[in-house]
Write a protein that holds these residues in place. Structure first.
Motif, PDB file in Angstrom:
ATOM      1  N   ILE A 217     -12.653   3.747  49.049  1.00 35.30           N
ATOM      2  CA  ILE A 217     -12.998   4.391  47.781  1.00 35.30           C
ATOM      3  C   ILE A 217     -11.733   4.822  47.045  1.00 35.30           C
ATOM      4  O   ILE A 217     -11.644   4.710  45.814  1.00 35.30           O
ATOM      5  CB  ILE A 217     -13.914   5.605  48.016  1.00 35.30           C
ATOM      6  CG1 ILE A 217     -15.212   5.178  48.701  1.00 35.30           C
ATOM      7  CG2 ILE A 217     -14.214   6.313  46.707  1.00 35.30           C
ATOM      8  CD1 ILE A 217     -16.058   4.239  47.879  1.00 35.30           C
ATOM      9  N   VAL A 218     -10.753   5.301  47.794  1.00 33.47           N
ATOM     10  CA  VAL A 218      -9.477   5.674  47.180  1.00 33.47           C
ATOM     11  C   VAL A 218      -8.859   4.462  46.487  1.00 33.47           C
ATOM     12  O   VAL A 218      -8.381   4.540  45.347  1.00 33.47           O
ATOM     13  CB  VAL A 218      -8.513   6.236  48.243  1.00 33.47           C
ATOM     14  CG1 VAL A 218      -7.119   6.448  47.639  1.00 33.47           C
ATOM     15  CG2 VAL A 218      -9.042   7.553  48.806  1.00 33.47           C
ATOM     16  N   SER A 219      -8.882   3.321  47.163  1.00 30.36           N
ATOM     17  CA  SER A 219      -8.327   2.094  46.594  1.00 30.36           C
ATOM     18  C   SER A 219      -9.111   1.656  45.354  1.00 30.36           C
ATOM     19  O   SER A 219      -8.525   1.280  44.329  1.00 30.36           O
ATOM     20  CB  SER A 219      -8.348   0.982  47.644  1.00 30.36           C
ATOM     21  OG  SER A 219      -7.891  -0.238  47.106  1.00 30.36           O
ATOM     22  N   ASP A 220     -10.448   1.702  45.434  1.00 26.28           N
ATOM     23  CA  ASP A 220     -11.281   1.319  44.284  1.00 26.28           C
ATOM     24  C   ASP A 220     -10.997   2.219  43.079  1.00 26.28           C
ATOM     25  O   ASP A 220     -10.985   1.751  41.928  1.00 26.28           O
ATOM     26  CB  ASP A 220     -12.759   1.415  44.647  1.00 26.28           C
ATOM     27  CG  ASP A 220     -13.191   0.327  45.631  1.00 26.28           C
ATOM     28  OD1 ASP A 220     -12.454  -0.666  45.772  1.00 26.28           O
ATOM     29  OD2 ASP A 220     -14.266   0.490  46.254  1.00 26.28           O
ATOM     30  N   THR A 221     -10.784   3.496  43.349  1.00 24.36           N
ATOM     31  CA  THR A 221     -10.520   4.444  42.260  1.00 24.36           C
ATOM     32  C   THR A 221      -9.184   4.155  41.594  1.00 24.36           C
ATOM     33  O   THR A 221      -9.076   4.167  40.360  1.00 24.36           O
ATOM     34  CB  THR A 221     -10.543   5.883  42.801  1.00 24.36           C
ATOM     35  OG1 THR A 221     -11.840   6.153  43.344  1.00 24.36           O
ATOM     36  CG2 THR A 221     -10.233   6.884  41.704  1.00 24.36           C
ATOM     37  N   ARG A 222      -8.161   3.899  42.389  1.00 23.18           N
ATOM     38  CA  ARG A 222      -6.851   3.563  41.820  1.00 23.18           C
ATOM     39  C   ARG A 222      -6.947   2.324  40.929  1.00 23.18           C
ATOM     40  O   ARG A 222      -6.393   2.289  39.822  1.00 23.18           O
ATOM     41  CB  ARG A 222      -5.836   3.316  42.937  1.00 23.18           C
ATOM     42  CG  ARG A 222      -5.228   4.575  43.532  1.00 23.18           C
ATOM     43  CD  ARG A 222      -4.231   4.203  44.620  1.00 23.18           C
ATOM     44  NE  ARG A 222      -3.529   5.375  45.105  1.00 23.18           N
ATOM     45  CZ  ARG A 222      -2.378   5.841  44.620  1.00 23.18           C
ATOM     46  NH1 ARG A 222      -1.808   5.206  43.600  1.00 23.18           N
ATOM     47  NH2 ARG A 222      -1.801   6.904  45.125  1.00 23.18           N
ATOM     48  N   GLN A 223      -7.667   1.317  41.435  1.00 19.37           N
ATOM     49  CA  GLN A 223      -7.811   0.094  40.654  1.00 19.37           C
ATOM     50  C   GLN A 223      -8.580   0.344  39.359  1.00 19.37           C
ATOM     51  O   GLN A 223      -8.237  -0.199  38.300  1.00 19.37           O
ATOM     52  CB  GLN A 223      -8.513  -0.977  41.492  1.00 19.37           C
ATOM     53  CG  GLN A 223      -7.678  -1.500  42.653  1.00 19.37           C
ATOM     54  CD  GLN A 223      -8.431  -2.512  43.504  1.00 19.37           C
ATOM     55  OE1 GLN A 223      -9.453  -3.034  43.088  1.00 19.37           O
ATOM     56  NE2 GLN A 223      -7.924  -2.766  44.700  1.00 19.37           N
ATOM     57  N   ALA A 224      -9.632   1.177  39.452  1.00 21.23           N
ATOM     58  CA  ALA A 224     -10.424   1.481  38.255  1.00 21.23           C
ATOM     59  C   ALA A 224      -9.568   2.170  37.196  1.00 21.23           C
ATOM     60  O   ALA A 224      -9.665   1.859  35.999  1.00 21.23           O
ATOM     61  CB  ALA A 224     -11.620   2.355  38.620  1.00 21.23           C
ATOM     62  N   VAL A 225      -8.728   3.110  37.610  1.00 25.09           N
ATOM     63  CA  VAL A 225      -7.867   3.813  36.657  1.00 25.09           C
ATOM     64  C   VAL A 225      -6.809   2.864  36.081  1.00 25.09           C
ATOM     65  O   VAL A 225      -6.488   2.935  34.887  1.00 25.09           O
ATOM     66  CB  VAL A 225      -7.220   5.042  37.330  1.00 25.09           C
ATOM     67  CG1 VAL A 225      -6.142   5.658  36.437  1.00 25.09           C
ATOM     68  CG2 VAL A 225      -8.290   6.090  37.650  1.00 25.09           C
ATOM     69  N   ASP A 226      -6.282   1.969  36.909  1.00 21.14           N
ATOM     70  CA  ASP A 226      -5.323   0.980  36.397  1.00 21.14           C
ATOM     71  C   ASP A 226      -5.970   0.087  35.335  1.00 21.14           C
ATOM     72  O   ASP A 226      -5.376  -0.172  34.280  1.00 21.14           O
ATOM     73  CB  ASP A 226      -4.793   0.108  37.543  1.00 21.14           C
ATOM     74  CG  ASP A 226      -3.854   0.867  38.469  1.00 21.14           C
ATOM     75  OD1 ASP A 226      -3.360   1.943  38.063  1.00 21.14           O
ATOM     76  OD2 ASP A 226      -3.622   0.403  39.606  1.00 21.14           O
TER      77      ASP A 226
END
Length: 474
Positions: free
Chosen positions: A99-108
């Protein structure tokens, strides 16, 4: 043999167990205990309490008041602990690495989409996925700063109301044995003043902790309430709340996450890139709180029929009675500034988000409408804060602000829309929200640099436009 004379280095036996005496000294700032207070304690039978039970009670009391300020100020450690317990009671799992990874990608991705519609800087911003406890830890210092003036004011008003209430009762109006014969209750309350201020400060800290803990269960992003609670470079999403939000709309989580990532990234960009904005928003809240009038008459009325030593009864008695019904002129001015700033922030975020997601998210319109409904209805935590500080945090004029920024964009593109944040002196005010077209006209008038160029030409003896206008007969 005669008795030895009293030695001055040996304190007189108070007749109160040392454990209780230690607690009382702690609550009164380490000062010597007043003889009348000691006599009252003996009259209540506290000198006969089982030592083991007294130690347990003393530990609980000391834990409650540890670090409490005599001014009645909020104890941020205690409030944070209560907030964390509140979120833990409902379940607050750690955020999984995926989820942390998905969130970073979403913000990028969100920042890429925003780059196409605004030049407001986002350098260095990073996506974060936080648990509710992490949000509590990060935002509590800001909440404390905002509500502390209220806490101190309530503490002073409560102490004055209780002292006045007991003074009006007189010795005969209190339960038999509560105070020694001949004792003035008001004078005794003066000795207990520091303890009462600490008690009220602790109760306010408890309320703040419960409110922040409840709000942590509701927010979808770090700064969803439009206040700069989370400092850049963090762009914070709350995965548990976003999943529940998407499920309620029957929209897949990745789309909801992306839409909210765009909103939060836009909001964080604004607070990050416009240096005057966050300080002015927080100053407006503090100014409102600092000038709050505590309704002492209503508090006295609430306390008239309860036991002043019962903290729970005291809290229930003053519920809904804290604030004077009429706002002061200073409060009205602070509230106008705050409402305008919150509306401008959220209006700009609405316009920019709609432009950024329109071509990418099939359910962008449904998500945008859901956010508007959510904001309009508020939630239980917002109502709690309204009761706690007498302030509604929802922007009332958001639609007017969104219309103003849309009109700026229609007139001069994204550059003209975003130029409204260049300086606080050119930012829209409440009057501009009433007349957005007038504001757009003024923003479209010749700039200072254009006027300076014309003036320079006149000083050189040239008619305006001579250098570029090759008219016949000149």
């Amino acid at each position: 043999m005669t008795d030895s004379p009293d030695r001055p280095d040996e304190p007189e036996d108070s007749g109160i167990p040392p454990e209780l005496e230690e607690v009382l000294r702690g609550l009164t700032g380490g000062q010597a205990l007043d003889p009348q207070m000691l006599e009252m304690m003996r009259g209540m039978g506290l000198d006969q309490v089982d030592p083991q039970m007294l130690q347990m009670v003393a530990g609980q009391v000391q834990a409650m008041f540890a670090g409490a300020d005599e001014s009645g100020s909020v104890d941020v450690a205690a409030a944070t602990d209560i907030a964390r317990r509140t979120v833990a009671a409902k379940g607050d799992p750690s955020v999984a690495a995926s989820i942390v990874s998905d969130t970073r990608q979403a913000v990028d991705v969100a920042n890429l989409w925003l780059d196409a519609v605004t030049d407001v800087d986002h350098s260095g911003l990073v996506g974060r996925a936080w648990s509710r406890a992490e949000w509590v830890e990060a935002t509590m210092p800001v909440w404390r700063e905002l509500v502390d003036p209220i806490a101190v004011g309530v503490s002073d008003a409560m102490g004055a109301a209780i002292t006045k209430q007991l003074g009006s009762l007189g010795e005969g109006g209190l339960p038999e044995g509560l105070v020694p014969p001949g004792t003035n209750p008001a004078a005794l309350m003066g000795q207990m003043g520091p303890m009462l201020r600490r008690m009220q400060g602790s109760m306010f800290s408890l309320q703040l902790g419960q409110a922040v803990g409840t709000l942590a269960d509701e927010v979808l992003t770090g700064c969803e309430v439009s206040l700069p609670l989370v400092a850049a470079p963090d762009v914070v999403l709350m995965p548990e709340a976003i999943a529940a939000f998407a499920e309620g709309l029957e929209i897949d989580v990745p789309q909801a996450r992306l839409h909210l990532a765009v909103r939060e990234s836009a909001r964080t960009r604004l607070f990050h890139a416009v240096p005057w904005l966050a300080p002015q928003v927080l100053a407006a809240v503090r100014d409102y709180a600092r000038d709050t009038t505590i309704d002492t008459d209503a508090i006295e009325e609430g306390l008239r029929s309860i036991d002043p030593t019962d903290a729970d009864a005291m809290q229930q008695a003053i519920a809904g009675r804290l604030f004077a019904p009429e706002q002061s002129p200073a409060q009205k001015a602070a509230l106008l500034r705050l409402e305008t700033l919150l509306a401008l922030v959220e209006g700009w975020v609405d316009v920019v988000t709609a432009a950024a997601v329109r071509a990418h998210l099939p359910q962008a319109d449904a998500l945008g409408e859901a956010v508007r409904r959510r904001r309009a209805s508020g939630g239980p935590a917002e109502k709690t804060f309204a009761a706690l500080v007498g302030l509604d945090l929802r922007p009332r004029r958001l639609r007017d602000a969104a219309n103003l920024f849309a009109a700026l964009e229609a007139s001069g593109g994204a550059t003209m829309r975003d130029a409204a944040w260049d300086h606080p002196d050119v930012a829209p005010d409440a009057a501009d929200l009433d007349d957005p077209l007038g504001y757009v006209e003024r923003q479209g008038a010749p700039s200072t640099s254009d006027m300076d160029a014309e003036l320079d030409a006149l000083l050189r003896g040239e008619a305006p436009g001579d250098s570029t206008d090759d008219r016949p007969g000149s």
